[in-house]
Design an enzyme around this catalytic site. Structure first.
Site, short mmCIF file in Angstrom:
data_model
loop_
_atom_site.label_atom_id
_atom_site.label_comp_id
_atom_site.label_asym_id
_atom_site.label_seq_id
_atom_site.Cartn_x
_atom_site.Cartn_y
_atom_site.Cartn_z
N HIS A 1 12.88 14.40 8.52
CA HIS A 1 11.79 14.91 9.03
C HIS A 1 11.34 16.54 8.97
CE1 HIS A 1 10.03 10.48 8.86
NE2 HIS A 1 10.91 10.43 8.47
N GLY A 2 10.02 16.42 9.35
CA GLY A 2 10.07 18.21 9.68
C GLY A 2 10.87 19.35 8.99
N HIS B 1 9.14 19.47 13.00
CA HIS B 1 7.18 19.03 12.85
C HIS B 1 6.30 20.98 13.18
CE1 HIS B 1 8.04 15.18 11.73
NE2 HIS B 1 7.94 14.27 13.00
N GLY B 2 5.79 20.62 11.83
CA GLY B 2 5.04 21.75 12.01
C GLY B 2 5.38 22.97 11.10
N ARG C 1 0.45 22.30 2.64
CA ARG C 1 -0.72 22.20 3.31
C ARG C 1 -1.08 23.59 3.29
NH1 ARG C 1 -1.04 19.34 8.52
NH2 ARG C 1 -0.27 16.62 8.31
N SER D 1 10.59 21.28 6.13
CA SER D 1 9.07 22.06 4.92
C SER D 1 9.16 23.82 5.72
CB SER D 1 7.73 22.72 5.61
OG SER D 1 7.05 21.73 4.70
N ASN E 1 11.40 15.10 3.57
CA ASN E 1 9.81 15.03 3.82
C ASN E 1 9.43 15.74 3.64
OD1 ASN E 1 10.72 12.47 4.62
ND2 ASN E 1 9.15 12.26 6.32
N ASP F 1 4.66 7.41 6.00
CA ASP F 1 4.62 7.86 6.91
C ASP F 1 4.97 7.89 8.50
OD1 ASP F 1 7.29 9.49 7.20
OD2 ASP F 1 5.51 11.75 7.29
N HIS F 2 5.45 7.67 8.97
CA HIS F 2 5.68 7.52 10.63
C HIS F 2 3.68 6.50 11.69
CE1 HIS F 2 7.18 10.93 12.16
NE2 HIS F 2 6.90 11.56 11.35
#
Length: 384
Positions: A228-229, A194-195, A277, A231, A271, A98-99
């Site tokens: 992506h990003g 993201h995040g 986390r 979640s 993704n 990834d990335h």
């Protein structure tokens, strides 16, 4: 079953209309948990090691400053572990970078045993992004390795991927990019972030997904779109973390109904990192809060102190440094550290199992052709 490239799994998502979650891991025990969850639902699996996650797994706790040597060691470690886990598994498994930021990082992953790579040239001007991505495609396809590119910029923070603002992907440029580079899949910017702080009531630009998908079909170009990003940042997990001493503020994810709507529009790979986390952090906080004897264990005491020093922290790599080597490899003789590992696996499986069901990939293992890297290289050669 031997590891497979991502390409045949992408083809299955396109043919059968489901999406495959791609889950980021930073250790062997997380990889074990991801594969076990997929086996339970007979789903194919995509495990992702981010470029700097490889530096962490290579032994550098300050992974944001990870060297190429760190990444090479980490790629070999997770590559060998996932290869063994895959051989003992009844489902197809993909190990994806990834990335990847440059050619050297991509090569380190391929040399380490990754069967799919992403080269992220989204920060570059279009022509330079095309040139870098095309170079990676040529090298990877000769070895049967799948390649993901990226066009457009997502806002937010993930490791060293950072931007204040999003730049949406231009559908016409996306088609040109795929045609010029030969990528197998393309990460696009269409409203994800993201995040853990994505904003409230996010509405995705589904029309971008539809336009890219339809234009690729019209041009006869194979290309599955990647989100992506993505979640979801489950509220119940964040609230529990904060009840146990965390201070995560402004956390909002992508609504499930929004993700499901873009799966139907053409997103085939989604993704997930932040949710893993969060679930792991909640479980470790619960364990430490519910076990007085943990304070007598030097390693666990040190973990608790790090969590208390930065209550907003939810990346396990930030507070598991006292047991870093054991965390990465899954090897320890300390029974309380083994308890921590058990909680980590449970958190990962909670998130992964939920999203296998929600993304529609239950039973997908039977739909994915088990293609070797050698056979895939021959197919790329025939189609070139």
């Amino acid at each position: 079953m031997p590891l497979i490239p991502l390409r045949p799994l992408l083809a299955a998502t396109q043919r059968y209309g489901f999406a495959q979650g791609a889950f980021n891991v930073n250790s062997v025990i997380q990889a074990e948990a991801v594969i076990a969850a997929h086996e339970m639902f007979r789903s194919a699996a995509i495990l992702q090691g981010a470029d700097l996650a490889n530096a962490f797994m290579g032994g550098n706790a300050d992974f944001l400053k990870g060297t190429l040597e760190d990444k090479q060691r980490g790629a070999r470690l997770i590559g060998e572990a996932v290869k063994k886990l895959s051989q003992d598994s009844p489902i197809p498994v993909v190990l994806h970078l990834d990335h990847g930021k440059d050619f050297a990082s991509v090569k380190a992953a391929i040399d380490g045993g990754f069967t799919s790579v992403m080269i992220d040239g989204s920060h570059l001007p279009f022509a330079e992004n095309v040139e870098l991505t095309r170079e990676v495609v040529q090298y990877a396809h000769e070895r049967g390795i799948t390649v993901e590119g990226e066009l457009g910029v997502l806002s937010g923070v993930e490791d060293d991927v950072f931007s204040d603002q999003s730049t949406y992907t231009n559908p016409l440029k996306a088609v040109e990019f795929c045609k010029k580079t030969g990528v197998d899949c393309l990460a696009i910017s269409y409203g994800t972030k993201h995040g853990a702080v994505k904003g409230e009531n996010v509405q995705l630009r589904k029309e971008i997904v539809i336009a890219v998908t339809e234009n690729l079909k019209h041009e006869g170009i194979f290309g599955v779109l990647v989100s992506h990003g993505s979640s979801l940042v489950p509220r119940y997990i964040v609230e529990k973390i904060n009840q146990l001493g965390g201070t995560i503020k402004g956390a909002n994810g992508i609504p499930m109904e929004e993700l499901k709507s873009v799966i139907k529009a053409g997103i085939g790979k989604i993704n997930i990192d932040t949710d893993l986390r969060l679930a792991v952090t909640r479980n470790i906080r619960e364990y430490l809060a519910g076990n007085n004897s943990a304070a007598e264990n030097p390693a666990l005491k040190a973990i608790a102190e790090l969590m208390n020093q930065k209550p907003e922290q939810f990346d396990p790599r930030g507070y598991l440094v006292p047991i870093m080597d054991s965390f990465i490899t899954g090897q320890t003789t300390d029974p309380q550290v083994l308890d921590i590992f058990k909680r980590i696996k449970q958190g990962v499986q909670e998130v992964v199992g939920t999203l296998i069901v929600e993304f529609g990939s239950v039973g997908s293992s039977a739909k994915v052709e088990a293609v070797s890297l050698e056979e895939m290289a021959q197919r790329y050669q025939r189609n070139s």
